[in-house]
Design a protein around this motif. Sequence first.
Motif, PDB file in Angstrom:
ATOM      1  N   ASN A  44       0.810  -1.223   0.000  1.00  0.00           N
ATOM      2  CA  ASN A  44       0.000   0.000   0.000  1.00  0.00           C
ATOM      3  C   ASN A  44       0.841   1.269   0.000  1.00  0.00           C
ATOM      4  OD1 ASN A  44       0.928   0.188   2.633  1.00  0.00           O
ATOM      5  ND2 ASN A  44      -0.974  -0.536   3.540  1.00  0.00           N
ATOM      6  N   CYS A  71       0.385  -0.105  -5.940  1.00  0.00           N
ATOM      7  CA  CYS A  71      -0.234  -0.091  -4.603  1.00  0.00           C
ATOM      8  C   CYS A  71      -1.726  -0.389  -4.696  1.00  0.00           C
ATOM      9  CB  CYS A  71      -0.062   1.280  -3.937  1.00  0.00           C
ATOM     10  SG  CYS A  71       1.649   1.778  -3.662  1.00  0.00           S
ATOM     11  N   ARG A  73      -5.038   0.005  -2.011  1.00  0.00           N
ATOM     12  CA  ARG A  73      -5.591   0.389  -0.713  1.00  0.00           C
ATOM     13  C   ARG A  73      -7.088   0.107  -0.748  1.00  0.00           C
ATOM     14  NH1 ARG A  73      -2.426   6.053   0.892  1.00  0.00           N
ATOM     15  NH2 ARG A  73      -0.323   5.137   0.917  1.00  0.00           N
ATOM     16  N   HIS A  78      -6.006   1.549   5.548  1.00  0.00           N
ATOM     17  CA  HIS A  78      -6.046   2.364   4.328  1.00  0.00           C
ATOM     18  C   HIS A  78      -7.093   1.769   3.391  1.00  0.00           C
ATOM     19  CE1 HIS A  78      -2.483   4.479   5.656  1.00  0.00           C
ATOM     20  NE2 HIS A  78      -1.871   3.330   5.831  1.00  0.00           N
ATOM     21  N   ASN A  79      -8.340   2.178   3.561  1.00  0.00           N
ATOM     22  CA  ASN A  79      -9.430   1.575   2.811  1.00  0.00           C
ATOM     23  C   ASN A  79     -10.205   2.655   2.089  1.00  0.00           C
ATOM     24  OD1 ASN A  79     -11.517   0.140   1.771  1.00  0.00           O
ATOM     25  ND2 ASN A  79     -12.162  -0.801   3.684  1.00  0.00           N
ATOM     26  N   THR A  92      -8.614   2.323  -5.722  1.00  0.00           N
ATOM     27  CA  THR A  92      -8.134   1.130  -5.026  1.00  0.00           C
ATOM     28  C   THR A  92      -6.715   0.807  -5.470  1.00  0.00           C
ATOM     29  OG1 THR A  92      -9.148  -0.292  -6.706  1.00  0.00           O
ATOM     30  CG2 THR A  92     -10.418   0.131  -4.706  1.00  0.00           C
TER      31      THR A  92
END
Length: 870
Positions: A44, A71, A73, A78-79, A92
């Motif tokens: 991420n 990455c 997330r 980290h959403n 994402t």
Amino acid sequence: MSSKIFTSKEIRRQFISFFVEKEHSFVHSSPVVPADDPTLLFANAGMNQFKNIFLGQKDISITRAVNSQKCIRAGGKHNDLEEVGKDGYHHTFFEMLGNWSFGDYYKEEAILWAWELLTEVWKLPKQLMYATVHTSDHEAFELWKSKTDIDHSHISYHGDKDNFWEMGETGPCGPCSEIHIDRGASACDKQGIEGHICRVNGDCARYIELWNLVFIQYNRETNRELTPLQHRFIDTGAGLERITQVLQEKSSNYETDLFMPIIEKLAAISGVVYTQENGTSHRVIADHVRCLCFALADGGFPSNEGRGYVLRRILRRAARHGRLLGFAEPFLHTLVDTVVSVMGHHFTELAGKEEFIKMVIKAEEERFNKTLDTGLERLNELSANSPDKKISGLDAFTLYDTYGFPLDLTMILAEERGLSVDIVGFNAEMELQRNRARSASKFATQSFDADWIELSNPTPTGFVGYTQFETTAHIQRYRIDEDATVLLQVDNTPFYAESGGQIADKGIIRNEDFELSIHDVKKQDDNIIHYGKLTRGLISAKPVTMEIDVAHRKDVARNHTATHLLHKALRNVLGTHVQQKGSLVNSDYLRLDFTHFKGLSHDELKAVEQSVNIAILDNLTLNTTIQSIESAKSDGAMALFGEKYSDEVRVVNVEGFSKELCGGTHVNATGEIGLFKIISESSSAAGIRRIEAYTGKSALAYIDEMQATATRLAEKLHCSPASLDTKLDAYIASFNQLEAQLKAIQAKAGDAFVQQLLLSTIAFGEINLLIKETNFPNLEEFKQITDSLKSQCKNCIAFLFNTWEDKLNIACVVSADLIPGYHAGKLVAKLAEMLDGKGGGRPDSAMAGGKALEKIPEVMQAIPDMLKSQ
């Protein structure tokens, strides 16, 4: 803005080239699915692959690095998943451009070079640039003032929330300096809101962050204290999507050339034109399909847990938005080629995996379409059984979590059915899930230095076990755990450490003062740790003899080489979409998990097994070489998805049959395997099959046991083993005939029972009403009676209360001529509630359960009044 419009390819290349010219080493992006970091769902941040350097667990081999890190997330702390598509910048999947210094240059160079690249190479207007620093970092503030020509009024101090970076609850951390750009008052998305002021680190879209320069100089201790690190590090991150948006003068990341080819293809196949105002579904799908392509290429796979569950949610969210664009059939796989055409020139790992990615996505989308239909049925049940015309927060969350229904979809469908949704309750359930995810994903460092007794300076452990079963070594350090397990590190060892699915060696470590029986060996970075129990004496500093259990090693080697042969045979028989997804290699058997979407037929299993055994009979020679990873791949060596490889790799080549990157131990020639026998083939997860097999002595023992079993069965059936099939077929045919006769008799008896029941109906106005207790021990038999009743009753409503051993089932049947006046599902739900139970179903037939059996007479008497009220 900039005097030239750069393509995303140029921007990525210019960033990397700029720092290469500054004596940085280019480092390829690590996979988005971390193979060696259980603390992360996905990579991420750019620093993930350098984490062990920051933690002091790995020696510094390069002092400066640059790359573009893939990455994701979409889970844990980290959403960004639920925000994707609603605006122009949440994703994402994204690329993080970054440059690093590992104990080399520090703040001055990081600030100067960032400023130079932004304003001299990319020509961004200096008067629009802003710099922030941490409130404690006066050094960085002065460097911005004295070393750059930024407007001094554009430098500002900020607190921990915006300008202090931490890896986790503990570990390396430090202040950071962010570079922002002013996009003008027209970019503000909070205009007209009373009290709003546009400012850097504010809450509107006018000032956006371009680059974050992190100065890692402290370690956060468990007591929250900060202690200076031995080495200071630079870790920077600049999102390629954001930089590209600014340099291409777009108002959204999605309008750049990183996304528009995907969006344009989507608009073409859907027939729905993309606009920024009405393009939420286009943005969601474009983002999510990029994420899926990279995750699947790097070894991820949709499943019901962990990162696989996150990928499944991403795919289902994209598929749901596809339905909003009018897609009734799977479509996401048709966008894969466009993603590869946009990204594949730099991320070459996508090339050659297009068909595999398409196959996985299409199969998952087909599965989701079925799940979605099931979810709609569940929503209909909730609608039918909601006396207060409201879907609870828990039910709405279940629709979201289990069936992939976004809240807005549930709200739309609920409104169509005259229902409301408990949004507060849904948000509470969502927050509970987020808390669970945060707890599960907290970064936790592991220390292997506590309580060690050092006898000499620890150095990376040399492994000599490919060619030696015994060696002499010197103990560097050891410790004894509470359960009396001894952990021991030496300077070199023949013991193989558990890795790549292969279990560790066993054996003995001894000198004249002690003997240690080794039962496990693990690798921690470059250190090999031996786990054992003292069987004699006490640990001493004298040189030791290291001896592995040779018989155990050879059994493991047979299974490991057979795993390579099996993997290749599966690809030959089933197709190149087959990819290894996991393995277990021990001394007793082998297990291989691989991608395939249906069970193998008898003929396929036979072909695979024969292919492996022919390779064994041919006694093919194995040879191993050390090559650069690029050379190995160009020679046709197969790398496993999700595995992390160094620049130099070990290639295991089975002469003329298979070639894989592998660090495990193997036989010298395939004939040493002796025999290969598949013992089971099953489903491991959605889209993943599992084969277990025996080799060598285990295979011989298995065949002996199977032969003995066949002989015993033949004796019981009074036939020879060769005629077992014929004899069993005759028995099965006879059994099936008797079973059919029995079912016919039961059905006839059931029809007769129903006819007797219908004689017990009473008049309820112009309707026939049946209320009866039954006592069927078998629930299936009770359901058959209910079905028969539904087919025979006319102008009738029937209620059956079936009790057996303190269990209660309630059935309600409404004849077709009384619908929609009466609804069986709603009626039975009311009765169940009165009996401390729940249930529901269709308008014509429904079932429920109950617990308060003592209330049955009272409830049966209340039925007429209940019908009157309806």
